[in-house]
Design a protein around this motif. Structure first.
Motif, mmCIF file in Angstrom:
data_model
loop_
_atom_site.group_PDB
_atom_site.id
_atom_site.type_symbol
_atom_site.label_atom_id
_atom_site.label_comp_id
_atom_site.label_asym_id
_atom_site.label_seq_id
_atom_site.Cartn_x
_atom_site.Cartn_y
_atom_site.Cartn_z
ATOM 1 N N LEU A 4 0.814 -1.212 0.000
ATOM 2 C CA LEU A 4 0.000 0.000 0.000
ATOM 3 C C LEU A 4 0.853 1.270 0.000
ATOM 4 O O LEU A 4 0.606 2.205 -0.761
ATOM 5 N N LEU A 72 -8.835 8.753 -2.578
ATOM 6 C CA LEU A 72 -8.929 8.167 -1.233
ATOM 7 C C LEU A 72 -7.536 8.098 -0.589
ATOM 8 O O LEU A 72 -7.366 8.388 0.599
ATOM 9 N N MET A 73 -6.553 7.733 -1.386
ATOM 10 C CA MET A 73 -5.211 7.609 -0.827
ATOM 11 C C MET A 73 -4.571 8.966 -0.546
ATOM 12 O O MET A 73 -3.859 9.132 0.438
ATOM 13 N N PHE A 75 -6.296 11.561 0.330
ATOM 14 C CA PHE A 75 -7.012 11.995 1.528
ATOM 15 C C PHE A 75 -6.388 11.375 2.785
ATOM 16 O O PHE A 75 -6.086 12.070 3.758
ATOM 17 N N CYS A 76 -6.169 10.064 2.739
ATOM 18 C CA CYS A 76 -5.583 9.368 3.896
ATOM 19 C C CYS A 76 -4.163 9.859 4.164
ATOM 20 O O CYS A 76 -3.782 10.109 5.305
ATOM 21 N N ILE A 81 -4.097 9.133 7.973
ATOM 22 C CA ILE A 81 -4.968 8.006 8.280
ATOM 23 C C ILE A 81 -4.354 6.730 7.706
ATOM 24 O O ILE A 81 -3.999 6.694 6.527
ATOM 25 N N ASP A 82 -4.200 5.722 8.544
ATOM 26 C CA ASP A 82 -3.705 4.413 8.106
ATOM 27 C C ASP A 82 -4.920 3.658 7.542
ATOM 28 O O ASP A 82 -5.771 3.187 8.296
ATOM 29 N N LEU A 83 -4.997 3.561 6.219
ATOM 30 C CA LEU A 83 -6.215 3.048 5.569
ATOM 31 C C LEU A 83 -6.549 1.628 5.993
ATOM 32 O O LEU A 83 -7.702 1.323 6.326
ATOM 33 N N TYR A 84 -5.573 0.737 5.980
ATOM 34 C CA TYR A 84 -5.868 -0.657 6.329
ATOM 35 C C TYR A 84 -6.296 -0.771 7.784
ATOM 36 O O TYR A 84 -7.212 -1.528 8.120
ATOM 37 N N ARG A 85 -5.647 -0.014 8.659
ATOM 38 C CA ARG A 85 -6.042 -0.009 10.060
ATOM 39 C C ARG A 85 -7.487 0.497 10.200
ATOM 40 O O ARG A 85 -8.284 -0.056 10.946
ATOM 41 N N ALA A 86 -7.816 1.553 9.453
ATOM 42 C CA ALA A 86 -9.182 2.099 9.514
ATOM 43 C C ALA A 86 -10.196 1.047 9.055
ATOM 44 O O ALA A 86 -11.272 0.899 9.652
ATOM 45 N N ILE A 87 -9.853 0.299 8.012
ATOM 46 C CA ILE A 87 -10.757 -0.758 7.521
ATOM 47 C C ILE A 87 -10.911 -1.844 8.585
ATOM 48 O O ILE A 87 -12.029 -2.278 8.894
ATOM 49 N N GLU A 88 -9.784 -2.275 9.153
ATOM 50 C CA GLU A 88 -9.881 -3.348 10.150
ATOM 51 C C GLU A 88 -10.685 -2.902 11.368
ATOM 52 O O GLU A 88 -11.496 -3.669 11.893
ATOM 53 N N MET B 1 3.229 -5.433 7.137
ATOM 54 C CA MET B 1 2.004 -4.780 6.668
ATOM 55 C C MET B 1 1.131 -5.774 5.897
ATOM 56 O O MET B 1 1.632 -6.587 5.130
ATOM 57 N N ILE B 7 -6.698 -8.009 3.067
ATOM 58 C CA ILE B 7 -7.786 -7.104 3.463
ATOM 59 C C ILE B 7 -9.070 -7.445 2.702
ATOM 60 O O ILE B 7 -10.157 -7.527 3.280
ATOM 61 N N ARG B 62 -12.331 8.798 9.805
ATOM 62 C CA ARG B 62 -11.717 7.476 9.602
ATOM 63 C C ARG B 62 -12.780 6.412 9.314
ATOM 64 O O ARG B 62 -12.582 5.533 8.471
ATOM 65 N N ALA B 66 -13.195 4.303 5.840
ATOM 66 C CA ALA B 66 -13.227 2.840 5.831
ATOM 67 C C ALA B 66 -14.438 2.333 5.058
ATOM 68 O O ALA B 66 -14.327 1.379 4.266
ATOM 69 N N TYR B 84 -4.744 -2.222 -7.583
ATOM 70 C CA TYR B 84 -3.436 -1.566 -7.712
ATOM 71 C C TYR B 84 -3.047 -1.423 -9.173
ATOM 72 O O TYR B 84 -2.497 -0.402 -9.594
#
Lengths: 107, 107, 107, 107
Positions: A4, A72-73, A75-76, A81-88, B1, B7, B62, B66, B84
């Motif tokens: 990412l 989106l990226m 913005f993060c 903002i850690d995108l994968y962390r936000a999703i999890e 990561m 994900i 956040r 997400a 990607y």
């Protein structure tokens, strides 16, 4: 497979070579995300079910999906903002909000 | 990561435990993406510049980010779009459309 | 000045000469409204404050405003919604929700 | 039946009693229009075809329609756009762009 942060770095490098950070307030990037999401939706206006999507339409869909992801990226990145962390984290919240056993019907 | 496909697998497993695939036509997922993008934008309505974003608002941001990412990944999964790869292809197209030297002013 | 129902009649006559009612499910018209609203918003992307709106941009704004209004009127016509009545009812609800004396600050 | 400018006057009086004009830049009102359009669309998420709209949902639809119309009229008022004139001009443009005889199929 790319990580990412490699993708994000490519996007930010593209942006910075054009000095566009000065336009990219979080508010304007959020607006841009909504604009691109509407352009994706436009490709499904009036009819398109899965069977109506031919190769040419799929290519346009891929381009709109990329535009959404790019904003989106950005913005993060800009708001740290850690995108994968936000999703999890959101998936954990959704697990509670929509228990698997009792949340099957959305309608 | 985490890798992107890890994900995506988590998201699809969440969805499938609820049997929601039957609701997730590409058209409805595209609509849902637009709805979530509007909810993100709502957090910037009327005023919020970067300085107005406190910790509580950042948390709501956040969560909306997400939601957008989750629908984006469901959309890509269901239409077999490599996210990607789509981003990288779009960056190449944008490189041509907006040459770095002559594309600095967006306005 | 034209009456609202004269305008609606013109729009529906335009639609019916093209036999487009078969495309106009309420769901698709609501999507179309959101798409047109995003196109209007796009004219304010990145910068435009009131002073940035020149005559040419104002003309494009007028066209997007008309597109939004046309879909709004089709939507109301097809679901038998009396638009002015809906507005008046909502203003009464908003009077209660946002008492004038205590609702001045939105932020 | 009420005239358009009577409705607009009511809306602007409501706004002015709350001193909200200071929030209402055209850019923010355009954003708000898009946010309300997404809220209307949300009432059709996942499934709702015409038969799924019960009385309670129709009431929520009326409220969202009113919110869209209210922002549309504020937008037109603030930019001195004559809404009915804009619609009539757009219908003339659309007459040329989509000739009735050859524009029946949108898909």
């Amino acid at each position: 497979m790319l990580e990412l942060n490699e993708i994000i770095n490519k996007i930010i490098a593209f942006r910075d070579r054009r000095e566009w950070a000065r336009y990219h307030t979080p508010k304007d990037v959020a607006m841009s995300l909504a604009i691109e999401a509407a352009e994706l939706m436009e490709l499904f206006q009036w009819k398109p079910s899965r069977e109506d999507i031919d190769e040419e339409r799929l290519q346009r869909i891929r381009e709109e999906v990329a535009d959404i992801a790019i904003y989106l990226m950005i913005f993060c990145h800009d708001l740290n903002i850690d995108l994968y962390r936000a999703i999890e984290d959101k998936l954990v919240m959704n697990e509670e909000k929509y228990p698997a056993e009792t949340s099957k019907d959305l309608w």
